[in-house]
Each structure stands twice: as structure tokens, then as C-alpha cells.
Design a protein around this motif. Structure first.
Motif, PDB file in Angstrom:
ATOM      1  N   SER A 212       0.967  31.727  50.805  1.00 13.96           N
ATOM      2  CA  SER A 212       1.706  32.395  52.027  1.00 13.96           C
ATOM      3  C   SER A 212       0.761  33.494  52.625  1.00 13.96           C
ATOM      4  O   SER A 212       0.918  33.729  53.765  1.00 13.96           O
ATOM      5  CB  SER A 212       3.280  32.898  51.579  1.00 13.96           C
ATOM      6  N   ALA A 213      -0.004  33.858  51.846  1.00 16.70           N
ATOM      7  CA  ALA A 213      -1.199  34.920  52.597  1.00 16.70           C
ATOM      8  C   ALA A 213      -2.380  34.351  52.611  1.00 16.70           C
ATOM      9  O   ALA A 213      -3.149  35.067  52.980  1.00 16.70           O
ATOM     10  CB  ALA A 213      -1.051  36.053  51.429  1.00 16.70           C
ATOM     11  N   ASP A 214      -2.830  33.091  52.640  1.00  6.92           N
ATOM     12  CA  ASP A 214      -4.018  32.515  52.812  1.00  6.92           C
ATOM     13  C   ASP A 214      -4.092  31.645  54.073  1.00  6.92           C
ATOM     14  O   ASP A 214      -3.160  30.699  54.264  1.00  6.92           O
ATOM     15  CB  ASP A 214      -4.282  31.415  51.273  1.00  6.92           C
ATOM     16  N   PRO A 215      -5.057  32.153  55.074  1.00  8.22           N
ATOM     17  CA  PRO A 215      -4.952  31.426  56.083  1.00  8.22           C
ATOM     18  C   PRO A 215      -5.440  29.906  56.262  1.00  8.22           C
ATOM     19  O   PRO A 215      -5.239  29.353  57.249  1.00  8.22           O
ATOM     20  CB  PRO A 215      -5.878  32.209  56.889  1.00  8.22           C
ATOM     21  N   SER A 216      -6.362  29.569  55.263  1.00  8.18           N
ATOM     22  CA  SER A 216      -6.720  27.937  55.157  1.00  8.18           C
ATOM     23  C   SER A 216      -5.505  27.264  54.655  1.00  8.18           C
ATOM     24  O   SER A 216      -5.778  25.887  54.882  1.00  8.18           O
ATOM     25  CB  SER A 216      -7.862  27.959  54.223  1.00  8.18           C
ATOM     26  N   PHE A 217      -4.418  27.531  54.078  1.00  4.94           N
ATOM     27  CA  PHE A 217      -3.320  26.814  53.717  1.00  4.94           C
ATOM     28  C   PHE A 217      -2.603  26.273  54.961  1.00  4.94           C
ATOM     29  O   PHE A 217      -2.179  26.976  56.019  1.00  4.94           O
ATOM     30  CB  PHE A 217      -2.341  27.496  53.086  1.00  4.94           C
ATOM     31  N   ASP A 218      -2.574  24.892  55.146  1.00  5.90           N
ATOM     32  CA  ASP A 218      -1.975  24.233  56.094  1.00  5.90           C
ATOM     33  C   ASP A 218      -0.265  23.843  55.852  1.00  5.90           C
ATOM     34  O   ASP A 218      -0.218  22.913  55.254  1.00  5.90           O
ATOM     35  CB  ASP A 218      -2.578  22.918  56.537  1.00  5.90           C
ATOM     36  N   ARG A 219       0.373  24.916  56.003  1.00  4.69           N
ATOM     37  CA  ARG A 219       1.768  24.640  55.679  1.00  4.69           C
ATOM     38  C   ARG A 219       2.538  23.420  56.363  1.00  4.69           C
ATOM     39  O   ARG A 219       3.319  22.657  55.731  1.00  4.69           O
ATOM     40  CB  ARG A 219       2.651  25.928  55.843  1.00  4.69           C
ATOM     41  N   SER A 220       1.982  23.186  57.738  1.00  6.81           N
ATOM     42  CA  SER A 220       2.786  21.900  58.190  1.00  6.81           C
ATOM     43  C   SER A 220       2.327  20.425  57.549  1.00  6.81           C
ATOM     44  O   SER A 220       3.254  19.826  57.191  1.00  6.81           O
ATOM     45  CB  SER A 220       2.479  21.799  59.592  1.00  6.81           C
ATOM     46  N   LEU A 221       1.111  20.716  56.975  1.00 10.31           N
ATOM     47  CA  LEU A 221       0.784  19.514  56.303  1.00 10.31           C
ATOM     48  C   LEU A 221       1.529  19.557  54.907  1.00 10.31           C
ATOM     49  O   LEU A 221       1.890  18.334  54.460  1.00 10.31           O
ATOM     50  CB  LEU A 221      -0.863  19.560  56.024  1.00 10.31           C
ATOM     51  N   ALA A 222       1.636  20.624  54.220  1.00 13.15           N
ATOM     52  CA  ALA A 222       2.323  20.546  53.014  1.00 13.15           C
ATOM     53  C   ALA A 222       3.828  20.032  53.241  1.00 13.15           C
ATOM     54  O   ALA A 222       4.421  19.254  52.265  1.00 13.15           O
ATOM     55  CB  ALA A 222       2.183  21.795  52.330  1.00 13.15           C
ATOM     56  N   GLU A 223       4.520  20.688  54.351  1.00  8.55           N
ATOM     57  CA  GLU A 223       6.157  20.449  54.543  1.00  8.55           C
ATOM     58  C   GLU A 223       5.954  18.742  54.535  1.00  8.55           C
ATOM     59  O   GLU A 223       7.083  18.002  54.454  1.00  8.55           O
ATOM     60  CB  GLU A 223       6.432  20.797  55.770  1.00  8.55           C
ATOM     61  N   SER A 224       5.024  18.077  55.287  1.00 12.33           N
ATOM     62  CA  SER A 224       5.146  16.665  55.550  1.00 12.33           C
ATOM     63  C   SER A 224       5.008  15.708  54.089  1.00 12.33           C
ATOM     64  O   SER A 224       5.351  14.516  54.199  1.00 12.33           O
ATOM     65  CB  SER A 224       3.933  16.012  56.303  1.00 12.33           C
ATOM     66  N   THR A 225       4.596  16.607  53.244  1.00 16.08           N
ATOM     67  CA  THR A 225       4.582  15.699  51.827  1.00 16.08           C
ATOM     68  C   THR A 225       5.970  16.009  50.918  1.00 16.08           C
ATOM     69  O   THR A 225       6.105  15.470  49.899  1.00 16.08           O
ATOM     70  CB  THR A 225       3.560  16.336  50.863  1.00 16.08           C
ATOM     71  N   ALA A 226       6.682  16.752  51.609  1.00 16.59           N
ATOM     72  CA  ALA A 226       8.274  17.231  51.135  1.00 16.59           C
ATOM     73  C   ALA A 226       8.043  18.170  49.700  1.00 16.59           C
ATOM     74  O   ALA A 226       8.955  18.573  49.033  1.00 16.59           O
ATOM     75  CB  ALA A 226       8.877  15.990  50.774  1.00 16.59           C
ATOM     76  N   TYR A 227       6.810  18.736  49.751  1.00 10.18           N
ATOM     77  CA  TYR A 227       6.740  19.589  48.570  1.00 10.18           C
ATOM     78  C   TYR A 227       5.817  20.731  49.057  1.00 10.18           C
ATOM     79  O   TYR A 227       4.573  20.312  49.217  1.00 10.18           O
ATOM     80  CB  TYR A 227       6.164  19.105  47.177  1.00 10.18           C
ATOM     81  N   VAL A 228       6.029  21.932  49.036  1.00 18.89           N
ATOM     82  CA  VAL A 228       5.362  23.244  49.530  1.00 18.89           C
ATOM     83  C   VAL A 228       5.328  23.940  48.388  1.00 18.89           C
ATOM     84  O   VAL A 228       5.857  24.611  47.896  1.00 18.89           O
ATOM     85  CB  VAL A 228       6.119  23.929  50.540  1.00 18.89           C
ATOM     86  N   PRO A 229       4.009  24.073  47.728  1.00 21.17           N
ATOM     87  CA  PRO A 229       3.684  24.774  46.648  1.00 21.17           C
ATOM     88  C   PRO A 229       3.393  26.176  47.067  1.00 21.17           C
ATOM     89  O   PRO A 229       3.229  26.740  48.039  1.00 21.17           O
ATOM     90  CB  PRO A 229       2.188  24.187  46.046  1.00 21.17           C
ATOM     91  N   ASN A 230       3.568  26.934  46.081  1.00 17.60           N
ATOM     92  CA  ASN A 230       3.392  28.520  46.081  1.00 17.60           C
ATOM     93  C   ASN A 230       1.935  28.751  45.735  1.00 17.60           C
ATOM     94  O   ASN A 230       1.330  29.948  45.998  1.00 17.60           O
ATOM     95  CB  ASN A 230       4.350  29.252  45.273  1.00 17.60           C
ATOM     96  N   ALA A 231       1.188  28.242  45.007  1.00 16.74           N
ATOM     97  CA  ALA A 231      -0.406  28.297  44.589  1.00 16.74           C
ATOM     98  C   ALA A 231      -0.860  26.883  44.220  1.00 16.74           C
ATOM     99  O   ALA A 231      -0.053  26.009  43.779  1.00 16.74           O
ATOM    100  CB  ALA A 231       0.159  29.172  43.292  1.00 16.74           C
TER     101      ALA A 231
END
Length: 206
Positions: free
Chosen positions: A96-115
Motif C-alpha cells: 500500500s505504500a509502494d508507488p511501483s505497485f499497480d493496484r488496478s492490475l492486481a485487482e484484475s486478478t481478483a487477489y490483491v496482496p499485502n506483500a
């Protein structure tokens, strides 16, 4: 788990490259072992499609394994894209604090990790893809030693892939791993022994 459709992740298409069964088995062994070693919720191998400039899910263990294989996304997106571009392993304890993490991409896999932890698959100074473990155990993401272990595992996996990738395919510049004849029995055993030896090593020092 319910499958989600999102423009961030391209669906499987008839034109998507398909790897043969022995390679699929090898890659599945890679993600299964990585997930077990690092106590992760999920693990994935992406292979680089150089012509399309995309990363392709080729094996998944845990969350998403029912529907992600064969799906693809732009090679420059997200942490996997950063690892594929830089050739450097990476661990992020708080996505959640990393700017390189693409949340929309993760959400498209139906699983958003924390680490997550990620390492490149490199053979002959060429990046073949990326190995990721999602939500590894707190101990596994706590230091450089564990990231080094993942990087070593990724190198061993790439070496196994090299065993089953014909030299003429690599020299011709064709997409590595996604093309070529079926793995012969002796070569298949050599590739699996590489993974088995590293698994024993990791379990012994973990």
C-alpha cells in the motif's frame, strides 16, 4: 474464487502461445515449491513475450490458479514489470505504500496482496520472465537473506528452463521456452533434479 474481468489484464486468446505439457509441469513445480518454501498465499511464474512486449502467466499456485494461466499484461506494468526490466529481485513488505505497485492490475486478478517478493528468471544474461510469491510469511520477507534465496531459486528455475529450451531456438531469437520440441525423458529428469536439489537446500537452511 470469483473470476473478474478487467482491461488491465488481457484474456486468453486463440493466438496466445501454449507451452507443452512437460514445460507446464516444470513451471508448476517451480511455483508450488516457491509457495511452500516461503509460506506464501500464492506464487506465479510470468514468461516474457518479447514480440508482444507482455508478461504472460504461465504457472500459478494458490490464489488465482483456476483462471490466470495464459493471461497477459504489458511488460512494463507493476512490480513484475519492474523486475523484468531491471533484472533485480525485489521484496515489498507493505504494498500500500509502494508507488511501483499497480493496484488496478492486481485487482484484475481478483487477489490483491499485502506483500510480495519477486525475482527475475535469467539465463545467458537474458531475462526469460519473473517468479513472484505473494503474501509470504513474515519471516520470509524480513531480510536480504530470504530475497537472496528467492533469487537463487529463480536462477535454478531458469537453468532448468534452459535445459529444456533447444539451443537453436535461443540462437534464432525465438521466444524462449514457449517454442520447441517436447522435453525428452533424460532432459526432463535433469531439469526436475535441478529444482529438487534447490528445494532440499532451501529446506535445509530455511
Amino acid at each position: 474464487m470469483t473470476q473478474r474481468t478487467d482491461s488491465a489484464l488481457s484474456p486468453v486468446s486463440p493466438a496466445s502461445p501454449v507451452i507443452d505439457a512437460p514445460r507446464s509441469e516444470l513451471l508448476q513445480s517451480v511455483v508450488d515449491v516457491a509457495r511452500a518454501i516461503f509460506g506464501a498465499e500464492a506464487s506465479s511464474v510470468f514468461l516474457l513475450d518479447e514480440e508482444a512486449d507482455e508478461l504472460v502467466f504461465q504457472a500459478v499456485s494458490g490464489q488465482g490458479e483456476e483462471f490466470l494461466v495464459g493471461r497477459r499484461f504489458p511488460a512494463g506494468r507493476g512490480i513484475a514489470g519492474w523486475v523484468a526490466t531491471s533484472g533485480e529481485p525485489m521484496v515489498v513488505d507493505d504494498l500500500s505504500a509502494d508507488p511501483s505497485f499497480d493496484r488496478s492490475l492486481a485487482e484484475s486478478t481478483a487477489y490483491v496482496p499485502n506483500a510480495l517478493m519477486a525475482a527475475p528468471l535469467i539465463s545467458d544474461a537474458r531475462i526469460l520472465g519473473v517468479l513472484e510469491v505473494l503474501d509470504p510469511s513474515p519471516q520470509a520477507r524480513s531480510g536480504v537473506r530470504e530475497l537472496d534465496l528467492l533469487a537463487m531459486f529463480a536462477r535454478q528455475a531458469a537453468a532448468a528452463l534452459r535445459v529444456i529450451t533447444p539451443e537453436r531456438v535461443r540462437e534464432a531469437g525465438a521466444h524462449p521456452v514457449l517454442a520447441g520440441p517436447t522435453l525428452a525423458g533424460a532432459q526432463r529428469e535433469d531439469a526436475l533434479k535441478l529444482l529438487g536439489s534447490l528445494e532440499r537446500l532451501l529446506r535445509g537452511v530455511g
